[in-house]
Each structure stands twice: as structure tokens, then as C-alpha cells.
Design a protein around this motif. Structure first.
Motif, PDB file in Angstrom:
ATOM      1  N   MET A 132     -23.146 -17.467  13.334  1.00  0.00           N
ATOM      2  CA  MET A 132     -23.056 -18.344  14.512  1.00  0.00           C
ATOM      3  C   MET A 132     -23.581 -17.615  15.735  1.00  0.00           C
ATOM      4  SD  MET A 132     -19.764 -19.744  16.583  1.00  0.00           S
ATOM      5  CE  MET A 132     -19.507 -18.036  17.049  1.00  0.00           C
ATOM      6  N   VAL A 170     -23.568 -23.665  21.189  1.00  0.00           N
ATOM      7  CA  VAL A 170     -23.498 -23.130  19.829  1.00  0.00           C
ATOM      8  C   VAL A 170     -24.870 -23.226  19.175  1.00  0.00           C
ATOM      9  CG1 VAL A 170     -22.511 -23.419  17.535  1.00  0.00           C
ATOM     10  CG2 VAL A 170     -21.067 -23.726  19.549  1.00  0.00           C
ATOM     11  N   LEU A 173     -24.572 -22.492  13.473  1.00  0.00           N
ATOM     12  CA  LEU A 173     -23.340 -22.209  12.757  1.00  0.00           C
ATOM     13  C   LEU A 173     -23.527 -22.641  11.300  1.00  0.00           C
ATOM     14  CD1 LEU A 173     -19.704 -22.925  13.946  1.00  0.00           C
ATOM     15  CD2 LEU A 173     -20.372 -22.934  11.557  1.00  0.00           C
ATOM     16  N   GLY A 185     -15.546 -22.122   9.482  1.00  0.00           N
ATOM     17  CA  GLY A 185     -16.313 -22.752  10.549  1.00  0.00           C
ATOM     18  C   GLY A 185     -15.488 -22.912  11.815  1.00  0.00           C
ATOM     19  N   LEU A 188     -15.087 -19.463  13.488  1.00  0.00           N
ATOM     20  CA  LEU A 188     -16.302 -19.072  14.195  1.00  0.00           C
ATOM     21  C   LEU A 188     -16.422 -19.841  15.518  1.00  0.00           C
ATOM     22  CD1 LEU A 188     -18.775 -18.895  11.180  1.00  0.00           C
ATOM     23  CD2 LEU A 188     -18.215 -16.990  12.701  1.00  0.00           C
ATOM     24  N   THR A 189     -16.072 -21.117  15.490  1.00  0.00           N
ATOM     25  CA  THR A 189     -16.132 -21.911  16.721  1.00  0.00           C
ATOM     26  C   THR A 189     -15.126 -21.400  17.744  1.00  0.00           C
ATOM     27  OG1 THR A 189     -16.785 -23.861  15.417  1.00  0.00           O
ATOM     28  CG2 THR A 189     -16.006 -24.249  17.667  1.00  0.00           C
TER      29      THR A 189
END
Length: 254
Positions: A132, A170, A173, A185, A188-189
Motif C-alpha cells: 500500500m 491511497v 492497496l 486490507g 493497511l488502511t
């Protein structure tokens, strides 16, 4: 032989030694959207009607030939698939020649940008299983892009009451298949949100394509709202129309 997978992973900043794995995962992550986009387009009622009409035309023109009917239908489906493939492949090639051509200079050399990898143990070796990036943007850049978008704005307070200031966006990703549905996910966000908060950004934004339904659902669960939907996929506009792919813009205030 089946892979022996350890489902624990760590998230850390990108290092040059991981370039090959990152690029490979990026390629796979982009091109995997081609088939879902194709099936989504072909299941649209308009395309179903067109497919039947074209097949019937082939049947009639071929003198009641079922082969001709199948051939005409297959030709139409091939055209739609080619449009889907071209949209994602052209995006991938464009990114590989710009920011992904030199990840270190594009992301790590700028304090307002960042790039992270998620690593896990596979058969005793550390492998990259998620990536990401975040790129700092200004309101002026956002305004210029927004003016160029085709389509309308959904009734979002964020879109209507845009706040002056920089924000994060972003980029890329991607999570490897065995590690999906394991909240990687989302983690990572959240890492991106933490980074944006530290940089003093007002919000975090992300652009997705409409076939990415799982990603859109994940962002919604994390509090992102859709602020725009437009037909500018940065590919040929007729390809986008035939493939019925829209770009979806989502944001979350920090």
C-alpha cells in the motif's frame, strides 16, 4: 506441494530489496480485476439483450446456422473482454512507468508520501503478501481533477463542504489471495490513516473501479463515504462505456 503458511504478518516500510515481489504483486492485483469486470459487464441487462440480438442476427444471416449465432455472440463477448483488459492493463503500464518505476523516489523521498509492505512467513521464508502506498495531495490538485471527472457527485457532506488543506490518497492497496478476508486490507488502511493524521492531513481518499465490490465494501466499513462516481477511467472513453466501468471516489475525514 502445498505451501505451509503462517497467517501472522507484519507491516513495515518498503525496502528496495522487496521491489521484485512488490511489482509482481502489483501486476497481479491490477489484472485480476479483468475477469470480474468482464462478467459484471456481460451480466448487465443491456449487454444481455445486445448479445442475444447479435446472436440472433448471426443465426439469420447464416441461414439458420447455430454456429454463426455462437460466433457472433462470441465476437461480441470478446470485444467486451478486450475493453476490460485494455482499461486495467493500460492503467498498470502507466503506473509502472511513473510512480511504480521508482518506489523509493516516488514515495520514500517525500515526507508526505509513504509505502508499506505486509510480510508473512511462507515455507520458512519471509514473503511480501500485501502492499500500500499513500501520496500527499493538495486541495488545488483535487479541484483540478474533480473538474475533469465525468458524472455527478453523490450527496456527501465531504464533497459539499470540502475542507482547505492537504489530504492523503491511497495508492495500490493489494493483498495476496491467501491473506484475504483476514483484515489485512483493513490494517493497511488504518496504517494509512495513522500516517495521514501524523502529517496533519484533513482526510484520506481512494479511487477504485466499480467492479472492486469487495474493496468498496471494506472502505465503507472503515467509515469511508463515496463522494463521486465518474466515467473517466483514464482509458479510452468508449472502452469504459462498453465495459461499463466507472471510477468510484471515496473519502474519510480524519
Amino acid at each position: 506441494m502445498a505451501q505451509k503458511i503462517n497467517f501472522e504478518f507484519s507491516i513495515q516500510k518498503y525496502g528496495p530489496s522487496e521491489e521484485r515481489e512488490v511489482i509482481s504483486l502489483f501486476r497481479d492485483g491490477i489484472l485480476e480485476h479483468v475477469y470480474p469486470a468482464f462478467f459484471k459487464a456481460m451480466s448487465n441487462l443491456d449487454h444481455v439483450g445486445i448479445t442475444l440480438s447479435i446472436s440472433m442476427a448471426g443465426y439469420v444471416l447464416g441461414g439458420s446456422s447455430y454456429f454463426q449465432a455462437l460466433f457472433f455472440g462470441f465476437a461480441w463477448a470478446s470485444l467486451i473482454y478486450s475493453c476490460c483488459h485494455e482499461i486495467y492493463n493500460s492503467y498498470m503500464l502507466r503506473r509502472l512507468s511513473t510512480d511504480m518505476a521508482d518506489i523509493e523516489s516516488s514515495y520514500l523521498d517525500n515526507p508526505d508520501n509513504g509505502f508499506w509492505v505486509a510480510e508473512a512467513d511462507v515455507n520458512g521464508q519471509t514473503r511480501v503478501v500485501g502492499i500500500m502506498g499513500v501520496m500527499g495531495r493538495s486541495e488545488e490538485e483535487h479541484g483540478e481533477r474533480f473538474d475533469d471527472w465525468n458524472g455527478g457527485v453523490s450527496g456527501s457532506e465531504i464533497a459539499q463542504d470540502a475542507v482547505d488543506g492537504s489530504f492523503g490518497e491511497v495508492r495500490h492497496l493489494v493483498v495476496a489471495f491467501p491473506w484475504r478476508r483476514m483484515q489485512l486490507g483493513s490494517q493497511l488502511t488504518r496504517k494509512a490513516l495513522e500516517f495521514c493524521k501524523e502529517r496533519g492531513f484533513t482526510r484520506l481518499a481512494v479511487d477504485l473501479s466499480s467492479p472492486q465490490t469487495a474493496a468498496i465494501s471494506m472502505y465503507r466499513k472503515l467509515g469511508f463515504v463515496q463522494t463521486a462516481s465518474h466515467g473517466n477511467t483514464h482509458g479510452n472513453k468508449w472502452f469504459s462505456k462498453l465495459a461499463r466501468i466507472n471510477a468510484v471516489h471515496m473519502e474519510k475525514t480524519i
